[in-house]
Design a protein around this motif. Structure first.
Motif, PDB file in Angstrom:
ATOM      1  N   THR A 119       0.859  -1.180   0.000  1.00 59.04           N
ATOM      2  CA  THR A 119       0.000   0.000   0.000  1.00 59.04           C
ATOM      3  C   THR A 119       0.897   1.231   0.000  1.00 59.04           C
ATOM      4  OG1 THR A 119      -1.059  -1.297   1.724  1.00 59.04           O
ATOM      5  CG2 THR A 119      -2.179   0.721   1.058  1.00 59.04           C
ATOM      6  N   PRO A 120       0.669   2.180  -0.915  1.00 56.52           N
ATOM      7  CA  PRO A 120       1.506   3.383  -0.924  1.00 56.52           C
ATOM      8  C   PRO A 120       1.347   4.136   0.395  1.00 56.52           C
ATOM      9  CG  PRO A 120       0.120   3.276  -2.883  1.00 56.52           C
ATOM     10  CD  PRO A 120      -0.344   2.186  -1.961  1.00 56.52           C
ATOM     11  N   PRO A 121       2.457   4.670   0.943  1.00 58.72           N
ATOM     12  CA  PRO A 121       2.360   5.390   2.210  1.00 58.72           C
ATOM     13  C   PRO A 121       1.544   6.677   2.085  1.00 58.72           C
ATOM     14  CG  PRO A 121       4.606   5.446   1.335  1.00 58.72           C
ATOM     15  CD  PRO A 121       3.809   4.584   0.429  1.00 58.72           C
ATOM     16  N   GLN A 122       0.910   7.104   3.196  1.00 56.73           N
ATOM     17  CA  GLN A 122       0.073   8.314   3.204  1.00 56.73           C
ATOM     18  C   GLN A 122       0.937   9.568   3.265  1.00 56.73           C
ATOM     19  OE1 GLN A 122      -3.523   8.292   3.318  1.00 56.73           O
ATOM     20  NE2 GLN A 122      -3.131   6.193   2.672  1.00 56.73           N
ATOM     21  N   ASP A 123       1.974   9.519   4.102  1.00 53.62           N
ATOM     22  CA  ASP A 123       2.854  10.668   4.303  1.00 53.62           C
ATOM     23  C   ASP A 123       3.467  11.118   2.977  1.00 53.62           C
ATOM     24  OD1 ASP A 123       4.654  12.476   5.617  1.00 53.62           O
ATOM     25  OD2 ASP A 123       6.227  10.977   5.329  1.00 53.62           O
ATOM     26  N   PRO A 124       3.323  12.413   2.611  1.00 55.76           N
ATOM     27  CA  PRO A 124       3.798  12.862   1.297  1.00 55.76           C
ATOM     28  C   PRO A 124       5.289  12.648   1.061  1.00 55.76           C
ATOM     29  CG  PRO A 124       3.104  14.731   2.659  1.00 55.76           C
ATOM     30  CD  PRO A 124       2.655  13.493   3.354  1.00 55.76           C
ATOM     31  N   ILE A 125       6.113  12.804   2.100  1.00 55.07           N
ATOM     32  CA  ILE A 125       7.564  12.624   1.943  1.00 55.07           C
ATOM     33  C   ILE A 125       7.869  11.158   1.633  1.00 55.07           C
ATOM     34  CG2 ILE A 125       9.810  12.750   3.097  1.00 55.07           C
ATOM     35  CD1 ILE A 125       8.757  15.084   4.721  1.00 55.07           C
ATOM     36  N   ALA A 126       7.253  10.263   2.409  1.00 51.55           N
ATOM     37  CA  ALA A 126       7.459   8.830   2.192  1.00 51.55           C
ATOM     38  C   ALA A 126       6.868   8.411   0.843  1.00 51.55           C
ATOM     39  CB  ALA A 126       6.819   8.040   3.323  1.00 51.55           C
ATOM     40  N   ARG A 127       5.777   9.067   0.463  1.00 48.70           N
ATOM     41  CA  ARG A 127       5.112   8.728  -0.797  1.00 48.70           C
ATOM     42  C   ARG A 127       6.037   9.023  -1.992  1.00 48.70           C
ATOM     43  NH1 ARG A 127      -0.037   7.294  -3.198  1.00 48.70           N
ATOM     44  NH2 ARG A 127       0.710   6.994  -5.322  1.00 48.70           N
ATOM     45  N   GLU A 128       6.733  10.146  -1.920  1.00 51.29           N
ATOM     46  CA  GLU A 128       7.647  10.515  -3.013  1.00 51.29           C
ATOM     47  C   GLU A 128       8.768   9.485  -3.163  1.00 51.29           C
ATOM     48  OE1 GLU A 128       9.151  14.578  -3.969  1.00 51.29           O
ATOM     49  OE2 GLU A 128       7.913  15.117  -2.247  1.00 51.29           O
TER      50      GLU A 128
END
Lengths: 253, 215
Positions: free
Chosen positions: A25-34
């Motif tokens: 599942t892609p992470p929610q946090d924008p930094i981790a998502r990038e």
């Protein structure tokens, strides 16, 4: 053949289902998502265990075999194995040169194949040494890329190692479409053809022993390092010797 | 009086010209005497010094590593490299984490590359030219030729001009594979697996650096 194709189809379907189930599942946090997007590896939860399996097989079977081959056989023999198996791959490279619209590269491949086959049955590379016609590789994964098919997620294949959805499909297509394999089937020498494939694998592994040993020792995360190296190398292969677009290296404050 | 007006005018003109040229000098503009070293000459100088360090057979391994570390610190912008490799996680780290990370990263790079260079066995290099990269950087292309023959290895050095006018290397690409991009993805992967916190990364780096000291 029909039976083979059907079981292959069933295998492919099962593979796709496993892929879908293994997606992280892609992470929610924008930094981790990038960072997640940059790695292009949503199948990592499935890929890592496969990589561990590959390492196990490599340590216990492939690398010892390749080391023995390297120690026992003379350099000239290893040279001939590399040149011969490479020459067998030239017809497929030629087809991909054409499919990519690279006419002059196709000419080089054709001239190499004819020259080396006629002069030494492919055991020598006179085309390079005497005529300066250097070898280059092509495959269906590269052709798909030239046609604009995107890379798809990174995939760690059992035994074969790093790949992508695009390169995996290319591998299947090349398995079926390789004219030398088809010719070997017709001439009823499939077993001999398979043997050359095994020899090629052992020879290639032997040539990489020092590189992989160094990488395993010096990398912080061997899996992530291999993934990055694979993707960069494929990118270079797809460009066919042309320079890549300028890349931005922005330093965070 | 017309003569003195002319004199004053000439003096003013001379003073203005002098000021203008001084301003140009201070701004570091095109005076040939003050021109910075070209990226190509810079890479050439660094590479020949690195070879000198490792070709010297009399020096001890420790002395060579020390000299090499100094050369790396002088030639590479290790702080920027470290920050780029941590990428977007740099900003979410505490100043203490940032400080320790920079220190460990630098030590790790020195150990890794000193180890590689220690295997030096008479390779030579050729400068093939340079081309502009994004961000105003210059990429200097070289070929490494090994004495035993074989095809040369293509190595590109990405040079960024610093605010003080000095050149610094920020990336090395071997056969078009960037060490910076590879390291960045490794570090991102470790931080990611540590739940986005860089403490896990610091543990890995500490272990790596300690391991190199034992060896």
């Amino acid at each position: 053949m029909l039976l083979q194709n059907r079981s292959f189809g069933a295998g492919l379907l099962a593979g796709v289902l496993v892929l879908a189930a293994a997606c992280a599942t892609p992470p929610q946090d924008p930094i981790a998502r990038e960072a997640f997007d940059e790695a292009n590896d949503p199948l990592e939860p499935m890929n890592r265990p496969i990589f561990d399996f590959n390492l196990f097989v490599d340590r216990n079977v492939l690398k010892p075999l390749a080391s023995a081959y390297k120690d026992v056989t003379p350099d000239a023999f290893q040279d001939a194995v590399q040149k011969f198996t490479r020459n067998l791959g030239q017809p497929l490279v030629f087809i991909h040169d054409l499919l990519q619209g690279e006419i002059s590269r196709a000419g080089v491949t054709l001239a190499r194949f004819v020259t080396n086959t006629v002069t030494s049955a492919g055991f020598q590379d006179l085309a390079d040494e005497a005529l300066g016609l250097e070898h280059h590789s092509e495959d269906a994964g590269q052709t798909l890329a030239v046609w604009g098919v995107s890379e798809g997620p990174f995939i760690m294949l059992p035994i074969f190692g790093p790949s992508s959805l695009r390169d995996m499909l290319g591998r299947v297509a090349d398995g079926f479409g390789n004219p030398v394999r088809i010719g070997a089937d017709i001439a009823d020498i499939s077993l001999q053809y398979t043997a050359t494939g095994v020899a090629e694998g052992i020879d290639q592994r032997a040539r990489l022993i020092e590189v992989t040993d160094d990488l395993e020792k010096s990398s912080l995360d061997y899996y992530a390092a291999l993934r990055s190296l694979y993707r960069q190398d494929r990118d270079k292969e797809i460009r066919n010797g042309k320079a890549g677009p300028p890349t931005t290296l922005r330093i965070p404050d | 009086m017309p003569a003195s007006i002319a004199t004053i005018a000439r003096r003013l003109y001379l003073a203005a010209a002098l000021l203008a040229s001084m301003a140009a000098l201070l701004a570091g503009g095109g005076s040939p005497a003050l021109a910075a070293e070209t990226p190509q000459a810079f890479v050439d100088r660094l590479a020949s010094r690195a070879i000198q360090v490792f070709a010297a057979s009399d020096a001890s391994k420790e002395a060579k590593t020390k000299q090499f570390a100094d050369l790396l610190a002088e030639g590479f912008d290790l702080t920027s490299i470290a920050k780029f490799c941590l990428g977007r996680f740099w900003r979410s780290a505490t100043p203490a984490q940032q400080g320790e990370y920079l220190k460990l990263f630098e030590e790790m790079i020195v150990n890794t590359y000193a180890g590689r260079f220690a295997q030096y066995s008479g390779e030579t290099y050729r400068i093939k030219g340079s081309r502009p990269e994004a961000d105003g950087d210059i990429s200097v292309s070289t070929e490494i030729v090994s004495p035993g023959g074989g095809s040369p290895i293509k190595v590109d050095w990405r040079v960024r001009s610093q605010p003080d006018g000095n050149n610094r290397i920020i990336d090395v690409a071997v056969e078009e594979i960037s060490m910076l991009i590879t390291l960045r993805s490794e570090i991102a992967s470790i931080v990611q697996r540590g739940g986005g916190n860089i403490d896990g990364l610091l543990v890995v780096l500490r272990a790596r650096v300690a391991q190199a000291q034992i060896r």
